[in-house]
Design a protein around this motif. Structure first.
Motif, mmCIF file in Angstrom:
data_model
loop_
_atom_site.group_PDB
_atom_site.id
_atom_site.type_symbol
_atom_site.label_atom_id
_atom_site.label_comp_id
_atom_site.label_asym_id
_atom_site.label_seq_id
_atom_site.Cartn_x
_atom_site.Cartn_y
_atom_site.Cartn_z
ATOM 1 N N VAL A 1 39.552 43.215 36.085
ATOM 2 C CA VAL A 1 40.845 43.899 36.298
ATOM 3 C C VAL A 1 41.062 44.544 37.963
ATOM 4 C CG1 VAL A 1 42.519 45.899 35.532
ATOM 5 C CG2 VAL A 1 41.554 44.700 33.881
ATOM 6 N N ALA A 2 40.050 45.212 38.185
ATOM 7 C CA ALA A 2 39.944 45.683 39.609
ATOM 8 C C ALA A 2 40.368 44.525 40.553
ATOM 9 C CB ALA A 2 38.652 46.410 39.813
ATOM 10 N N ARG A 3 39.470 43.406 40.272
ATOM 11 C CA ARG A 3 39.791 42.242 41.249
ATOM 12 C C ARG A 3 41.020 41.695 41.235
ATOM 13 N NH1 ARG A 3 36.264 39.007 44.334
ATOM 14 N NH2 ARG A 3 35.212 40.634 44.676
ATOM 15 N N TRP A 4 41.552 41.547 40.281
ATOM 16 C CA TRP A 4 42.959 40.908 39.895
ATOM 17 C C TRP A 4 44.137 41.905 40.624
ATOM 18 C CZ3 TRP A 4 41.708 40.346 34.303
ATOM 19 C CH2 TRP A 4 41.067 39.144 33.894
ATOM 20 N N ASP B 1 39.503 33.824 41.785
ATOM 21 C CA ASP B 1 39.731 35.190 42.136
ATOM 22 C C ASP B 1 38.222 35.894 42.835
ATOM 23 O OD1 ASP B 1 37.189 36.044 40.250
ATOM 24 O OD2 ASP B 1 38.589 35.281 38.611
ATOM 25 N N GLY B 2 37.275 34.656 42.850
ATOM 26 C CA GLY B 2 36.064 34.894 43.678
ATOM 27 C C GLY B 2 35.125 35.827 43.084
ATOM 28 N N LEU B 3 35.156 36.649 41.769
ATOM 29 C CA LEU B 3 34.383 37.217 41.216
ATOM 30 C C LEU B 3 34.055 36.772 39.847
ATOM 31 C CD1 LEU B 3 32.680 39.835 41.060
ATOM 32 C CD2 LEU B 3 34.568 40.956 39.904
ATOM 33 N N GLY B 4 34.635 36.591 39.025
ATOM 34 C CA GLY B 4 34.333 35.785 37.737
ATOM 35 C C GLY B 4 34.430 34.180 37.792
ATOM 36 N N VAL B 5 35.526 33.859 38.563
ATOM 37 C CA VAL B 5 35.710 32.599 38.847
ATOM 38 C C VAL B 5 35.538 32.089 40.450
ATOM 39 C CG1 VAL B 5 36.918 30.333 38.761
ATOM 40 C CG2 VAL B 5 37.371 32.228 36.770
ATOM 41 N N ARG B 6 34.365 31.201 40.558
ATOM 42 C CA ARG B 6 34.100 30.973 41.929
ATOM 43 C C ARG B 6 34.129 29.463 42.252
ATOM 44 N NH1 ARG B 6 28.991 35.139 43.515
ATOM 45 N NH2 ARG B 6 30.119 37.078 42.801
ATOM 46 N N TRP B 7 34.669 29.206 43.616
ATOM 47 C CA TRP B 7 34.512 27.822 43.949
ATOM 48 C C TRP B 7 33.400 27.566 44.985
ATOM 49 C CZ3 TRP B 7 37.588 25.436 48.352
ATOM 50 C CH2 TRP B 7 37.597 23.971 48.220
ATOM 51 N N ALA B 8 32.331 27.093 44.515
ATOM 52 C CA ALA B 8 31.164 26.968 45.355
ATOM 53 C C ALA B 8 30.297 26.002 44.932
ATOM 54 C CB ALA B 8 30.242 28.252 44.399
ATOM 55 N N PRO B 9 29.169 25.537 45.958
ATOM 56 C CA PRO B 9 28.367 24.682 45.888
ATOM 57 C C PRO B 9 27.360 24.409 44.322
ATOM 58 C CG PRO B 9 28.036 25.627 47.719
ATOM 59 C CD PRO B 9 28.785 26.599 46.934
ATOM 60 N N ALA B 10 27.719 23.340 43.761
ATOM 61 C CA ALA B 10 27.271 23.017 42.456
ATOM 62 C C ALA B 10 25.680 23.077 42.373
ATOM 63 C CB ALA B 10 27.765 21.890 41.848
ATOM 64 N N PRO B 11 25.122 23.498 41.319
ATOM 65 C CA PRO B 11 23.748 23.393 41.222
ATOM 66 C C PRO B 11 23.451 21.891 40.815
ATOM 67 C CG PRO B 11 24.747 24.250 39.291
ATOM 68 C CD PRO B 11 25.639 24.275 40.153
ATOM 69 N N PRO B 12 22.291 21.511 41.258
ATOM 70 C CA PRO B 12 22.075 19.840 41.182
ATOM 71 C C PRO B 12 21.748 19.693 39.721
ATOM 72 C CG PRO B 12 20.074 21.069 42.063
ATOM 73 C CD PRO B 12 20.973 22.218 41.887
ATOM 74 N N ASP B 13 21.895 18.216 39.543
ATOM 75 C CA ASP B 13 21.428 17.774 38.089
ATOM 76 C C ASP B 13 19.849 17.685 37.990
ATOM 77 O OD1 ASP B 13 20.706 15.656 39.416
ATOM 78 O OD2 ASP B 13 22.597 14.344 38.868
ATOM 79 N N ALA B 14 19.641 17.325 36.874
ATOM 80 C CA ALA B 14 18.064 16.992 36.515
ATOM 81 C C ALA B 14 17.467 16.290 37.528
ATOM 82 C CB ALA B 14 18.037 16.488 35.081
ATOM 83 N N THR B 15 17.977 15.480 38.209
ATOM 84 C CA THR B 15 17.243 14.530 39.027
ATOM 85 C C THR B 15 17.386 15.134 40.519
ATOM 86 O OG1 THR B 15 19.202 13.157 39.770
ATOM 87 C CG2 THR B 15 17.903 12.538 38.044
ATOM 88 N N GLY B 16 17.800 16.260 40.550
ATOM 89 C CA GLY B 16 17.876 17.232 41.902
ATOM 90 C C GLY B 16 19.027 16.542 42.885
ATOM 91 N N ALA C 1 43.193 43.996 43.216
ATOM 92 C CA ALA C 1 43.119 43.961 44.454
ATOM 93 C C ALA C 1 43.666 42.502 45.027
ATOM 94 C CB ALA C 1 41.716 44.297 44.859
ATOM 95 N N MET C 2 43.655 41.525 44.362
ATOM 96 C CA MET C 2 44.303 40.339 44.868
ATOM 97 C C MET C 2 45.861 40.401 44.734
ATOM 98 S SD MET C 2 41.945 37.779 42.614
ATOM 99 C CE MET C 2 42.993 36.150 43.012
ATOM 100 N N GLY C 3 46.650 41.388 43.869
ATOM 101 C CA GLY C 3 47.890 41.168 43.719
ATOM 102 C C GLY C 3 48.348 40.326 42.758
ATOM 103 N N SER C 4 47.377 39.894 41.806
ATOM 104 C CA SER C 4 47.612 38.873 40.828
ATOM 105 C C SER C 4 48.132 39.606 39.747
ATOM 106 C CB SER C 4 46.433 38.200 40.375
ATOM 107 O OG SER C 4 46.454 37.419 39.376
ATOM 108 N N THR C 5 49.331 38.922 39.256
ATOM 109 C CA THR C 5 49.907 39.584 37.775
ATOM 110 C C THR C 5 49.570 38.539 36.689
ATOM 111 O OG1 THR C 5 52.032 38.510 38.610
ATOM 112 C CG2 THR C 5 51.657 40.874 39.022
ATOM 113 N N GLU C 6 48.873 37.471 37.091
ATOM 114 C CA GLU C 6 48.850 36.405 36.027
ATOM 115 C C GLU C 6 48.122 36.794 34.863
ATOM 116 O OE1 GLU C 6 47.606 31.610 35.643
ATOM 117 O OE2 GLU C 6 47.226 32.740 37.658
ATOM 118 N N TRP C 7 47.048 37.628 35.247
ATOM 119 C CA TRP C 7 45.940 37.866 34.006
ATOM 120 C C TRP C 7 45.857 39.785 33.936
ATOM 121 C CZ3 TRP C 7 45.395 33.696 31.986
ATOM 122 C CH2 TRP C 7 45.084 32.576 32.538
ATOM 123 N N ASP C 8 45.456 40.090 32.771
ATOM 124 C CA ASP C 8 45.342 41.578 32.551
ATOM 125 C C ASP C 8 44.450 41.704 31.386
ATOM 126 O OD1 ASP C 8 45.264 44.194 33.247
ATOM 127 O OD2 ASP C 8 47.239 44.375 32.366
#
Length: 220
Positions: free
Chosen positions: A80-83, A46-61, A85-92
């Protein structure tokens, strides 16, 4: 994921490295060929609650490449507004409030279906970081008429922590529900309302010893 990060994860999970991972794109590095905004072989982002993004580094950097970020502090109304806007009916969320989604429904994302073999135990693995409120679910499906219906599920909590932590969980989907022919991995985040990350999801055939250890743990 970098080679060094992959080595550290495989060392932590022992024999996982020698077995086939049945989860396609469990490291979230590949994009869906028809939708570059989401990882291949996983549900719609959905790009708001769930995002696919660069991960934060681990403890070693060390950077872990891309991962999934769940923000359960986003309000029900905003989700709900984001879903919509996406036209998604999977969640509500009926009668959505201004409160955080993590206080009620939480956020989740499914893998594509994974065929399994009857009378076979499996081990699911995942790396997670966040203040808590994370779970990995395995949901099993069987043919009912013309549709696949959910008839089995197993889940385990993921430990809280500021750094990445690996969790494994053994289960046997056809021990009591022999009709199961496929499973989906569901990543789930809820309370506290905060940011959680998921990466390196795996599923492999478990050893009898791994399943026995999990059965013993549940009895304690």
């Amino acid at each position: 994921m970098t080679m060094r990060t992959s080595f550290l994860l495989l060392a932590a999970l022992g024999s996982l490295g020698a077995a086939e991972n049945l989860v396609l794109n469990g490291d979230f590095e590949a994009a869906d060929p028809s939708d570059a905004t989401r990882p291949k072989a996983w549900g719609r982002i959905d790009g708001l609650g769930v995002r696919w993004a660069p991960a934060p580094p681990d403890a070693t950097g060390v950077s872990a490449g891309k991962a999934l970020r769940f923000d359960t502090a986003v309000s029900e109304q905003d989700m709900v507004a984001r879903w919509k806007a996406m036209g998604s009916t999977e969640w509500d969320v009926p009668d959505a409030s201004k409160g955080p989604i993590g206080a009620t429904y939480g956020l989740s994302l499914y893998s594509d279906a994974i065929p399994i073999t009857a009378a076979t135990p499996y081990l699911v693995t995942v790396r997670h970081r966040g203040p808590g409120g994370g779970k990995v679910w395995v949901r099993g499906y069987a043919k009912r008429g013309d549709a696949m219906k959910r008839v089995y599920e197993a889940q385990t909590e993921l430990p809280a922590g500021k750094d990445w932590r690996a969790t494994t969980y053994a289960f046997d989907p056809t021990r009591h529900t022999p009709q199961v022919t496929e499973v989906k991995i569901m990543l789930f985040a809820y309370w506290p309302a905060a940011e959680s990350w998921f990466d390196d999801v795996g599923l492999r055939v478990a050893t009898p010893e791994e399943l026995a250890a999990e059965d013993a743990r549940k009895k304690r």
